[in-house]
Write a protein that holds these residues in place. Structure first.
Motif, PDB file in Angstrom:
ATOM      1  N   TYR A 100      51.826  27.943  74.186  1.00  0.00           N
ATOM      2  CA  TYR A 100      50.417  27.626  73.966  1.00  0.00           C
ATOM      3  C   TYR A 100      49.989  28.031  72.551  1.00  0.00           C
ATOM      4  O   TYR A 100      49.287  27.295  71.865  1.00  0.00           O
ATOM      5  CB  TYR A 100      49.544  28.316  75.024  1.00  0.00           C
TER       6      TYR A 100
ATOM      7  N   SER B  99      51.121  25.477  70.191  1.00  0.00           N
ATOM      8  CA  SER B  99      50.271  24.267  70.213  1.00  0.00           C
ATOM      9  C   SER B  99      49.011  24.491  69.374  1.00  0.00           C
ATOM     10  O   SER B  99      48.556  23.598  68.663  1.00  0.00           O
ATOM     11  CB  SER B  99      49.915  23.861  71.648  1.00  0.00           C
ATOM     12  N   GLN B 100      48.470  25.709  69.440  1.00  0.00           N
ATOM     13  CA  GLN B 100      47.261  25.997  68.662  1.00  0.00           C
ATOM     14  C   GLN B 100      47.548  26.046  67.159  1.00  0.00           C
ATOM     15  O   GLN B 100      46.746  25.601  66.349  1.00  0.00           O
ATOM     16  CB  GLN B 100      46.650  27.320  69.120  1.00  0.00           C
TER      17      GLN B 100
ATOM     18  N   GLU C 258      47.818  22.547  65.975  1.00  0.00           N
ATOM     19  CA  GLU C 258      46.483  21.946  65.870  1.00  0.00           C
ATOM     20  C   GLU C 258      45.771  22.430  64.605  1.00  0.00           C
ATOM     21  O   GLU C 258      45.144  21.643  63.891  1.00  0.00           O
ATOM     22  CB  GLU C 258      45.665  22.307  67.112  1.00  0.00           C
TER      23      GLU C 258
ATOM     24  N   VAL D 218      50.515  18.286  69.881  1.00  0.00           N
ATOM     25  CA  VAL D 218      49.728  19.424  70.382  1.00  0.00           C
ATOM     26  C   VAL D 218      49.658  19.366  71.907  1.00  0.00           C
ATOM     27  O   VAL D 218      49.915  20.356  72.609  1.00  0.00           O
ATOM     28  CB  VAL D 218      48.298  19.388  69.774  1.00  0.00           C
ATOM     29  N   GLU D 219      49.361  18.179  72.412  1.00  0.00           N
ATOM     30  CA  GLU D 219      49.203  18.019  73.857  1.00  0.00           C
ATOM     31  C   GLU D 219      50.501  18.319  74.617  1.00  0.00           C
ATOM     32  O   GLU D 219      50.485  18.924  75.688  1.00  0.00           O
ATOM     33  CB  GLU D 219      48.738  16.585  74.150  1.00  0.00           C
TER      34      GLU D 219
ATOM     35  N   GLU E 275      50.983  22.047  74.784  1.00  0.00           N
ATOM     36  CA  GLU E 275      49.970  22.577  75.696  1.00  0.00           C
ATOM     37  C   GLU E 275      50.342  22.317  77.152  1.00  0.00           C
ATOM     38  O   GLU E 275      50.280  23.188  78.009  1.00  0.00           O
ATOM     39  CB  GLU E 275      48.661  21.825  75.427  1.00  0.00           C
ATOM     40  N   TYR E 276      50.732  21.065  77.398  1.00  0.00           N
ATOM     41  CA  TYR E 276      51.045  20.625  78.760  1.00  0.00           C
ATOM     42  C   TYR E 276      52.210  21.450  79.329  1.00  0.00           C
ATOM     43  O   TYR E 276      52.135  21.968  80.438  1.00  0.00           O
ATOM     44  CB  TYR E 276      51.391  19.136  78.721  1.00  0.00           C
TER      45      TYR E 276
END
Ligand code: NAP
Ligand code: MG
Length: 493
Positions: free
Chosen positions: A82, A85-86, A89, A119-120, A123-124
């Motif tokens: 996570y 992912s941030q 982003e 990113v998704e 995250e996923y």
């Protein structure tokens, strides 16, 4: 923050290999250059991995797998994903600009499709790390069965140039969520965003050796990885031709292998379709990223009663597209990735014209910039019908009946994706279910939610499972069966 134009104009960047959490030169000291296809300028000079570096990376990945990574809780793995992912982003504008500079994708696609999906994906799959579960299996009698769902170990991953960072994300996110360690080889044409990802992986705090990134050539670094006896799995995305080589190499060690390969998607327009909408979706499906995607609509199959209107509408859209510098917002068609790809595509167009197809738009190029092209009168014996063109070319085949449209849609060794456009949704679904492909779309022709859905193909388009969704975890986990007899069993010995 760098804009797409300033990134393209910067002096060349330099990248080393990312092995065991450190940036190191190749053992051979060799480097290679990656050009910006829009300008021909060198975007970066990159260390060139070879067998010796692949060996080092596999050893580091094994050590990480047996060490810190396997002792880390699933929750902490998920939190790292996570965090990554941030970080992606937060760096999205620069990553989008670099992606466009390295592979010539229009900046609005890098900005609004590639990087958000990267990113998704992280995250996923961050959320999945804590939800990878075994099962209990009831059987008659006193036996208690359960399964463990465990990581495979060290995974080799080889990816293509058309979605450099997104393909890396598709491979890394599920494999890391499941607890594997990785040796990733980006495509030689587009290593830059993967190397930037390496920096963010470091910043996120992944233990050393969990992800190793080793750019280099397919015949050397790629082959050394696919044939390495020290890996537990090779996951490959690229052409069907190279996929077969990778499968052969993996077979020597009986290494698990999954292949995501080429496609020959059909975009079918039925006689009750809204032609203006169909031509818009059809145009996007063929022309986005210069037609260089595995799900590009490579054949337009149109019912005769709407054919003239559809050809006119599609041609109009093709004619109005702006071809040029992909780092500017207004451009919808950037350069083809290389001269070799351009020449291959142009030959397919030329041969099809010699065999009787009619060129109604495009068919010309300047440097790597290929005009959006529309061909009509395309028949199944022509290369434009049979081959993955990988350029902004829309071959159109006119048919008399829906049955004929279905038969032609399925007349290909590939089975990745196809689409049908119609005013009658029930008719569309009935058609879709008869198409032999891993993905079929009614009234659309692109997948924009790959993180959630099983993306992948049949036939010459793939071997193994699917990218995206829960199914993706099967690609990177082993299921083991453990049993216990509640009461002693007596055998006749
Ligand atoms: P490619 O030529 O097959 O290359 C793919 C990767 O394999 C590159 O990293 C390449 O390295 C490497 N490679 C080449 N020879 C190798 C060998 N002997 N052993 C091991 N690795 C080797 O494909 P591409 O031109 O990059 O990509 C376009 C293709 O990918 C199209 O066919 C497209 O349809 C397919 N694709 C499929 C999907 C899907 O999900 N099904 C998604 C995207 C793309 P180098 O290039 O660095 O030499
Ligand atoms: Mg490049």
């Amino acid at each position: 923050m760098s804009s797409a134009q300033t990134v393209a104009a910067d002096s060349p960047r330099r990248y080393q290999l990312f092995i065991d959490g450190k940036w190191v030169d190749a053992e051979s000291g060799k480097t290679f250059e990656t050009p910006n296809p829009a300008t021909g300028a060198t975007l970066a000079e990159v260390a060139e991995a070879d067998k010796a570096d692949i060996d080092k990376a596999v050893i580091a990945a094994r050590r990480a797998f047996e060490g810190k990574w396997s002792k880390m809780s699933a929750r902490d793995r998920g939190r790292l994903l996570y965090k990554l992912s941030q970080l992606i982003e937060a760096n999205a504008p620069e990553l989008a600009a670099l992606e466009t500079a390295d592979n010539g994708k229009p900046i609005r696609e890098s900005q609004y499709v590639d990087i958000p999906q990267v990113v998704e994906n992280f995250e996923y799959f961050a959320g999945y790390a804590t939800k990878i579960e075994g099962e209990t299996i009831p059987v008659p009698g006193q036996m208690f069965n359960y399964t463990l769902r465990e990581p495979l170990g060290v995974c080799g991953q080889i990816i293509p140039w058309n979605f450099p960072l997104l393909m890396a994300a598709w491979k890394l996110a599920p494999a890391l969520a499941a607890g594997n360690t990785i040796v990733l080889k980006p495509a030689e044409q587009t290593p830059v965003s993967a190397m930037e990802l390496g920096k963010l992986i470091q910043e996120a705090g992944f233990p050393d050796g969990v992800v190793n990134i080793v750019p280099g050539y397919g015949e050397t670094a790629g082959a050394a990885l696919a044939s390495h006896p020290g890996i537990d799995k090779i996951a490959f995305t690229g052409s069907t031709e190279v996929g077969k080589i990778v499968a052969r190499e993996a077979a020597q060690n009986l290494t698990k292998v999954s292949l995501e390969l080429g496609g020959n998607a059909a975009f079918v327009v039925l006689d009750d379709a809204d032609i203006d909408m169909a031509s818009m979706v059809g145009a996007w499906s063929t022309f986005h990223y210069q037609g260089q995607t595995c799900i590009t609509a490579n054949r337009h199959i149109v019912l005769r009663s709407v054919a003239d209107a559809y050809v006119a509408a599609l041609t109009e859209r093709a004619r109005n597209m702006t071809v040029g510098d992909p780092s500017t917002d207004q451009v919808s068609i950037g350069p083809i990735i290389s001269e070799a790809q351009r020449d291959r595509a142009h030959e397919i167009v030329q041969q099809s014209i010699e065999m009787g197809a009619e060129l109604v738009e495009g068919g010309t190029y300047e440097g790597l910039f290929y005009r959006p092209t529309v061909l009509v009168g395309v028949t199944p014996d022509m290369p434009a019908f049979q081959k993955e063109i990988f350029a902004p070319v829309a071959p159109i085949t006119v048919v008399d009946t829906e049955e004929e449209a279905l038969e032609l849609t399925n007349r290909t060794e590939y089975g990745l994706a196809s689409a049908v456009y119609t005013g009658d949704l029930a008719r569309g679904l009935a058609f879709a279910e008869k198409v032999r492909a891993g993905m079929v779309h009614v009234n659309d022709a692109v997948c924009l939610d790959e993180a959630h859905v099983p993306f992948g193909g049949m036939g010459a388009s793939g071997l193994g499972g699917r990218s995206g969704g829960e199914a993706n975890l099967d690609e990177f986990t082993e299921r083991r069966w453990i049993s216990l007899q509640r009461t002693p069993v007596h055998y006749p010995y």
